[in-house]
Design a protein around this motif. Structure first.
Motif, PDB file in Angstrom:
ATOM      1  N   VAL A  31      40.494  10.571  15.236  1.00 54.32           N
ATOM      2  CA  VAL A  31      38.950  10.295  15.845  1.00 54.32           C
ATOM      3  C   VAL A  31      39.327  11.677  17.193  1.00 54.32           C
ATOM      4  CG1 VAL A  31      37.828   9.405  17.819  1.00 54.32           C
ATOM      5  CG2 VAL A  31      38.882   7.536  15.447  1.00 54.32           C
ATOM      6  N   LYS A  32      38.603  12.153  16.603  1.00 52.67           N
ATOM      7  CA  LYS A  32      38.582  13.854  17.314  1.00 52.67           C
ATOM      8  C   LYS A  32      38.987  12.817  18.917  1.00 52.67           C
ATOM      9  CE  LYS A  32      37.376  17.022  14.509  1.00 52.67           C
ATOM     10  NZ  LYS A  32      38.798  17.831  13.760  1.00 52.67           N
ATOM     11  N   ARG A  33      39.314  13.807  20.080  1.00 53.33           N
ATOM     12  CA  ARG A  33      39.714  13.352  21.401  1.00 53.33           C
ATOM     13  C   ARG A  33      39.700  14.139  22.367  1.00 53.33           C
ATOM     14  NH1 ARG A  33      39.476   7.566  22.356  1.00 53.33           N
ATOM     15  NH2 ARG A  33      40.622   6.529  20.500  1.00 53.33           N
ATOM     16  N   ILE A  34      38.624  14.635  23.385  1.00 55.85           N
ATOM     17  CA  ILE A  34      38.661  15.300  24.135  1.00 55.85           C
ATOM     18  C   ILE A  34      38.743  15.745  25.679  1.00 55.85           C
ATOM     19  CG2 ILE A  34      36.795  17.256  24.823  1.00 55.85           C
ATOM     20  CD1 ILE A  34      34.489  15.977  22.670  1.00 55.85           C
ATOM     21  N   PHE A  35      39.856  16.378  26.161  1.00 56.90           N
ATOM     22  CA  PHE A  35      40.511  16.794  27.269  1.00 56.90           C
ATOM     23  C   PHE A  35      39.523  17.303  27.957  1.00 56.90           C
ATOM     24  CE2 PHE A  35      43.389  13.493  24.709  1.00 56.90           C
ATOM     25  CZ  PHE A  35      43.461  13.005  24.763  1.00 56.90           C
ATOM     26  N   GLU A  36      39.873  16.833  29.240  1.00 59.04           N
ATOM     27  CA  GLU A  36      39.674  18.098  30.028  1.00 59.04           C
ATOM     28  C   GLU A  36      40.823  18.261  31.164  1.00 59.04           C
ATOM     29  OE1 GLU A  36      36.598  16.650  32.355  1.00 59.04           O
ATOM     30  OE2 GLU A  36      35.089  17.378  31.495  1.00 59.04           O
ATOM     31  N   VAL A  37      40.989  19.445  31.521  1.00 62.70           N
ATOM     32  CA  VAL A  37      42.927  19.896  32.142  1.00 62.70           C
ATOM     33  C   VAL A  37      42.476  19.644  34.064  1.00 62.70           C
ATOM     34  CG1 VAL A  37      44.630  21.619  32.334  1.00 62.70           C
ATOM     35  CG2 VAL A  37      43.527  20.288  30.210  1.00 62.70           C
ATOM     36  N   GLU A  38      43.296  19.269  34.516  1.00 58.89           N
ATOM     37  CA  GLU A  38      43.444  19.341  35.566  1.00 58.89           C
ATOM     38  C   GLU A  38      44.558  19.852  36.129  1.00 58.89           C
ATOM     39  OE1 GLU A  38      41.182  17.046  39.115  1.00 58.89           O
ATOM     40  OE2 GLU A  38      42.397  16.352  39.521  1.00 58.89           O
ATOM     41  N   ARG A  39      44.398  21.563  37.363  1.00 63.77           N
ATOM     42  CA  ARG A  39      45.811  21.678  37.792  1.00 63.77           C
ATOM     43  C   ARG A  39      45.721  21.767  39.184  1.00 63.77           C
ATOM     44  NH1 ARG A  39      46.858  28.073  36.234  1.00 63.77           N
ATOM     45  NH2 ARG A  39      44.784  27.688  36.508  1.00 63.77           N
ATOM     46  N   GLN A  40      46.762  21.279  39.573  1.00 64.20           N
ATOM     47  CA  GLN A  40      47.295  20.863  40.812  1.00 64.20           C
ATOM     48  C   GLN A  40      48.252  21.536  41.433  1.00 64.20           C
ATOM     49  OE1 GLN A  40      46.995  16.524  42.403  1.00 64.20           O
ATOM     50  NE2 GLN A  40      47.108  17.002  44.101  1.00 64.20           N
ATOM     51  N   ILE A  41      48.267  22.043  42.454  1.00 64.59           N
ATOM     52  CA  ILE A  41      49.649  22.520  43.274  1.00 64.59           C
ATOM     53  C   ILE A  41      49.788  22.314  44.729  1.00 64.59           C
ATOM     54  CG2 ILE A  41      49.993  25.329  43.856  1.00 64.59           C
ATOM     55  CD1 ILE A  41      48.421  26.591  42.574  1.00 64.59           C
ATOM     56  N   MET A  42      51.232  20.769  43.927  1.00 61.57           N
ATOM     57  CA  MET A  42      51.675  20.541  45.318  1.00 61.57           C
ATOM     58  C   MET A  42      52.793  21.324  46.202  1.00 61.57           C
ATOM     59  SD  MET A  42      50.518  16.845  43.463  1.00 61.57           S
ATOM     60  CE  MET A  42      51.910  17.072  41.935  1.00 61.57           C
ATOM     61  N   GLY A  43      52.941  21.815  46.411  1.00 59.87           N
ATOM     62  CA  GLY A  43      53.610  22.850  47.280  1.00 59.87           C
ATOM     63  C   GLY A  43      54.926  22.497  46.509  1.00 59.87           C
ATOM     64  N   THR A  44      55.813  22.421  45.783  1.00 55.07           N
ATOM     65  CA  THR A  44      57.308  22.374  45.162  1.00 55.07           C
ATOM     66  C   THR A  44      56.792  22.167  43.539  1.00 55.07           C
ATOM     67  OG1 THR A  44      57.647  19.764  45.790  1.00 55.07           O
ATOM     68  CG2 THR A  44      58.500  22.152  46.823  1.00 55.07           C
ATOM     69  N   VAL A  45      55.769  21.928  43.609  1.00 55.07           N
ATOM     70  CA  VAL A  45      55.125  21.016  41.765  1.00 55.07           C
ATOM     71  C   VAL A  45      53.713  20.935  41.590  1.00 55.07           C
ATOM     72  CG1 VAL A  45      55.054  18.313  40.398  1.00 55.07           C
ATOM     73  CG2 VAL A  45      56.551  19.423  42.112  1.00 55.07           C
ATOM     74  N   ILE A  46      53.665  22.013  39.987  1.00 58.83           N
ATOM     75  CA  ILE A  46      52.546  22.617  39.439  1.00 58.83           C
ATOM     76  C   ILE A  46      52.125  20.925  38.496  1.00 58.83           C
ATOM     77  CG2 ILE A  46      51.115  23.209  38.090  1.00 58.83           C
ATOM     78  CD1 ILE A  46      52.615  25.539  39.574  1.00 58.83           C
ATOM     79  N   LEU A  47      51.529  20.147  38.842  1.00 54.11           N
ATOM     80  CA  LEU A  47      51.534  19.423  38.296  1.00 54.11           C
ATOM     81  C   LEU A  47      49.610  19.819  37.331  1.00 54.11           C
ATOM     82  CD1 LEU A  47      50.916  16.036  37.343  1.00 54.11           C
ATOM     83  CD2 LEU A  47      49.452  16.198  39.007  1.00 54.11           C
ATOM     84  N   LEU A  48      49.604  19.406  35.494  1.00 57.49           N
ATOM     85  CA  LEU A  48      48.803  19.304  35.661  1.00 57.49           C
ATOM     86  C   LEU A  48      48.628  17.927  34.155  1.00 57.49           C
ATOM     87  CD1 LEU A  48      49.275  22.584  32.069  1.00 57.49           C
ATOM     88  CD2 LEU A  48      47.997  22.652  34.842  1.00 57.49           C
ATOM     89  N   THR A  49      47.072  17.653  34.694  1.00 61.07           N
ATOM     90  CA  THR A  49      46.713  16.182  34.064  1.00 61.07           C
ATOM     91  C   THR A  49      45.723  16.431  33.250  1.00 61.07           C
ATOM     92  OG1 THR A  49      47.356  15.557  35.987  1.00 61.07           O
ATOM     93  CG2 THR A  49      45.971  14.152  35.020  1.00 61.07           C
ATOM     94  N   ALA A  50      45.811  15.489  31.585  1.00 64.27           N
ATOM     95  CA  ALA A  50      44.742  16.060  30.727  1.00 64.27           C
ATOM     96  C   ALA A  50      43.511  14.610  30.801  1.00 64.27           C
ATOM     97  CB  ALA A  50      45.091  16.747  29.422  1.00 64.27           C
ATOM     98  N   HIS A  51      42.907  14.301  31.109  1.00 65.69           N
ATOM     99  CA  HIS A  51      41.515  13.398  31.114  1.00 65.69           C
ATOM    100  C   HIS A  51      40.841  13.260  30.009  1.00 65.69           C
ATOM    101  CE1 HIS A  51      42.718  12.217  35.105  1.00 65.69           C
ATOM    102  NE2 HIS A  51      42.301  13.848  35.082  1.00 65.69           N
ATOM    103  N   GLU A  52      40.565  12.282  28.950  1.00 65.87           N
ATOM    104  CA  GLU A  52      39.761  12.352  27.795  1.00 65.87           C
ATOM    105  C   GLU A  52      38.202  12.232  28.694  1.00 65.87           C
ATOM    106  OE1 GLU A  52      38.799   9.915  24.116  1.00 65.87           O
ATOM    107  OE2 GLU A  52      40.371   8.694  25.277  1.00 65.87           O
TER     108      GLU A  52
END
Length: 161
Positions: A31-52
């Motif tokens: 099954v093809k799953r489509i993900f949306e990516v969000e980048r968040q810069i939080m001072g000492t960390v960069i977080l990449l989150t992918a939500h279906e």
């Protein structure tokens, strides 16, 4: 989030390279799953989150330092999702009477807890990209009565062995 990230990048003196906003990965069943990516810069960390794209579905994350190569971080996210989608934990069957049941394959499962809009007293449990209520998970686990259980809570960006 883009405005916030731009402001943080300026303050930290880092670049914000263009990253894909969406991508597709096949799950264990093709099954093809489509993900949306969000980048968040939080001072000492960069977080990449992918939500279906659909509500209450698969969610994955990776994190790195602000000076890390964000394209490599994005590749790590895709690799993590590919690993995460390569195995399913629940399977359905039918009793001889025709009644359906759901069971845990190979005696283990991985899931993500999510907020349940219908019941704020208990979380939703996302297993194999599908939301289950706490009661539904309890019914699935009834087959393991008398067994030991080990629950490990990990941040979404951490690896869950």
């Amino acid at each position: 989030m883009d405005c916030y990230n731009s402001m943080m990048a300026t303050k930290l003196g880092i670049e914000l390279p263009q990253l894909p906003k969406t991508f597709v990965v096949d799950d264990a069943n093709g099954v093809k799953r489509i993900f949306e990516v969000e980048r968040q810069i939080m001072g000492t960390v960069i977080l990449l989150t992918a939500h279906e794209q659909w509500e209450q579905r698969y969610e994955f994350a990776v994190d790195g330092k602000p000076n890390d190569d964000q394209h490599k971080l994005f590749e790590q996210l895709i690799e993590k999702i590919t690993r995460g989608l390569s195995e399913t934990y629940l399977e359905t069957g039918k009793f001889p009477t025709g009644e359906s049941y759901t069971y845990v394959r190979q005696n283990h499962l991985k899931s993500v807890l999510a907020y349940d809009l219908a019941n704020s007293e208990t979380p939703l449990v996302i297993i194999d990209g599908k939301p289950y209520t706490w009661d539904e998970v309890g019914r699935i686990l009834q087959a393991f009565e008398g067994f030991q259980v080990k629950m490990v809570m990990k941040d979404l960006a951490d690896e869950l062995e």
